[in-house]
Design a protein around this motif. Sequence first.
Motif, PDB file in Angstrom:
ATOM      1  N   CYS A 179      12.160   7.220  13.135  1.00 29.03           N
ATOM      2  CA  CYS A 179      12.973   6.047  13.457  1.00 29.03           C
ATOM      3  C   CYS A 179      12.939   4.993  12.351  1.00 29.03           C
ATOM      4  O   CYS A 179      13.771   4.091  12.325  1.00 29.03           O
ATOM      5  CB  CYS A 179      12.536   5.430  14.774  1.00 29.03           C
ATOM      6  N   ILE A 180      11.999   5.086  11.398  1.00 28.59           N
ATOM      7  CA  ILE A 180      11.904   4.083  10.332  1.00 28.59           C
ATOM      8  C   ILE A 180      12.916   4.409   9.235  1.00 28.59           C
ATOM      9  O   ILE A 180      12.862   5.462   8.608  1.00 28.59           O
ATOM     10  CB  ILE A 180      10.479   4.005   9.749  1.00 28.59           C
ATOM     11  N   LEU A 181      13.823   3.486   9.037  1.00 31.08           N
ATOM     12  CA  LEU A 181      14.846   3.663   8.007  1.00 31.08           C
ATOM     13  C   LEU A 181      14.378   3.187   6.643  1.00 31.08           C
ATOM     14  O   LEU A 181      14.761   3.754   5.626  1.00 31.08           O
ATOM     15  CB  LEU A 181      16.113   2.891   8.377  1.00 31.08           C
ATOM     16  N   GLN A 182      13.573   2.121   6.649  1.00 27.13           N
ATOM     17  CA  GLN A 182      13.173   1.553   5.364  1.00 27.13           C
ATOM     18  C   GLN A 182      11.866   0.785   5.501  1.00 27.13           C
ATOM     19  O   GLN A 182      11.618   0.131   6.502  1.00 27.13           O
ATOM     20  CB  GLN A 182      14.274   0.628   4.843  1.00 27.13           C
ATOM     21  N   PHE A 183      11.042   0.877   4.490  1.00 20.84           N
ATOM     22  CA  PHE A 183       9.800   0.123   4.368  1.00 20.84           C
ATOM     23  C   PHE A 183      10.108  -1.043   3.437  1.00 20.84           C
ATOM     24  O   PHE A 183      10.444  -0.834   2.276  1.00 20.84           O
ATOM     25  CB  PHE A 183       8.731   1.034   3.745  1.00 20.84           C
ATOM     26  N   SER A 202       0.819  -1.206   0.000  1.00 17.55           N
ATOM     27  CA  SER A 202       0.000   0.000   0.000  1.00 17.55           C
ATOM     28  C   SER A 202       0.860   1.266   0.000  1.00 17.55           C
ATOM     29  O   SER A 202       1.736   1.436   0.846  1.00 17.55           O
ATOM     30  CB  SER A 202      -0.900  -0.004   1.240  1.00 17.55           C
ATOM     31  N   GLU A 203       0.600   2.131  -0.950  1.00 17.16           N
ATOM     32  CA  GLU A 203       1.300   3.422  -0.996  1.00 17.16           C
ATOM     33  C   GLU A 203       0.956   4.260   0.228  1.00 17.16           C
ATOM     34  O   GLU A 203       1.793   5.017   0.713  1.00 17.16           O
ATOM     35  CB  GLU A 203       0.949   4.182  -2.281  1.00 17.16           C
ATOM     36  N   GLN A 204      -0.261   4.116   0.730  1.00 17.18           N
ATOM     37  CA  GLN A 204      -0.685   4.853   1.922  1.00 17.18           C
ATOM     38  C   GLN A 204       0.178   4.457   3.128  1.00 17.18           C
ATOM     39  O   GLN A 204       0.610   5.315   3.887  1.00 17.18           O
ATOM     40  CB  GLN A 204      -2.155   4.597   2.217  1.00 17.18           C
ATOM     41  N   GLU A 205       0.445   3.164   3.283  1.00 11.97           N
ATOM     42  CA  GLU A 205       1.277   2.725   4.400  1.00 11.97           C
ATOM     43  C   GLU A 205       2.734   3.145   4.198  1.00 11.97           C
ATOM     44  O   GLU A 205       3.410   3.496   5.155  1.00 11.97           O
ATOM     45  CB  GLU A 205       1.155   1.216   4.612  1.00 11.97           C
ATOM     46  N   LYS A 206       3.204   3.144   2.969  1.00  5.13           N
ATOM     47  CA  LYS A 206       4.559   3.629   2.707  1.00  5.13           C
ATOM     48  C   LYS A 206       4.685   5.095   3.100  1.00  5.13           C
ATOM     49  O   LYS A 206       5.663   5.508   3.725  1.00  5.13           O
ATOM     50  CB  LYS A 206       4.925   3.457   1.232  1.00  5.13           C
ATOM     51  N   ARG A 207       3.682   5.891   2.737  1.00  7.46           N
ATOM     52  CA  ARG A 207       3.700   7.322   3.103  1.00  7.46           C
ATOM     53  C   ARG A 207       3.618   7.493   4.614  1.00  7.46           C
ATOM     54  O   ARG A 207       4.278   8.349   5.185  1.00  7.46           O
ATOM     55  CB  ARG A 207       2.573   8.065   2.408  1.00  7.46           C
ATOM     56  N   LYS A 208       2.784   6.669   5.263  1.00  9.38           N
ATOM     57  CA  LYS A 208       2.651   6.748   6.721  1.00  9.38           C
ATOM     58  C   LYS A 208       3.994   6.463   7.396  1.00  9.38           C
ATOM     59  O   LYS A 208       4.330   7.089   8.402  1.00  9.38           O
ATOM     60  CB  LYS A 208       1.593   5.759   7.203  1.00  9.38           C
TER      61      LYS A 208
END
Length: 74
Positions: free
Chosen positions: A50-54, A38-44
């Motif tokens: 603290c998130i380095l990578q999805f 989901s692009e929405q979750e990637k944007r979130k």
Amino acid sequence: MFLDINMPEMNGWQFLDRMQPIIKPLNFKVYLLTSSTSEQEKRKSEDYKCILQFISKPISKENILRVKEEFFTF
């Protein structure tokens, strides 16, 4: 830390929201693992410092090696 978005009891977003007041993004690094594309979750994920990578599952050997290389540069 590897963190899955879809977990029983508490999802990854809920975990991060609870941890946000006590973690310091410079000392707490998260690689977010998910079966979602989901692009929405990637944007979130961009809202959390603290998130380095999805990373979408399944995770590849190449992705694990890249994470390992990044980790040892801190």
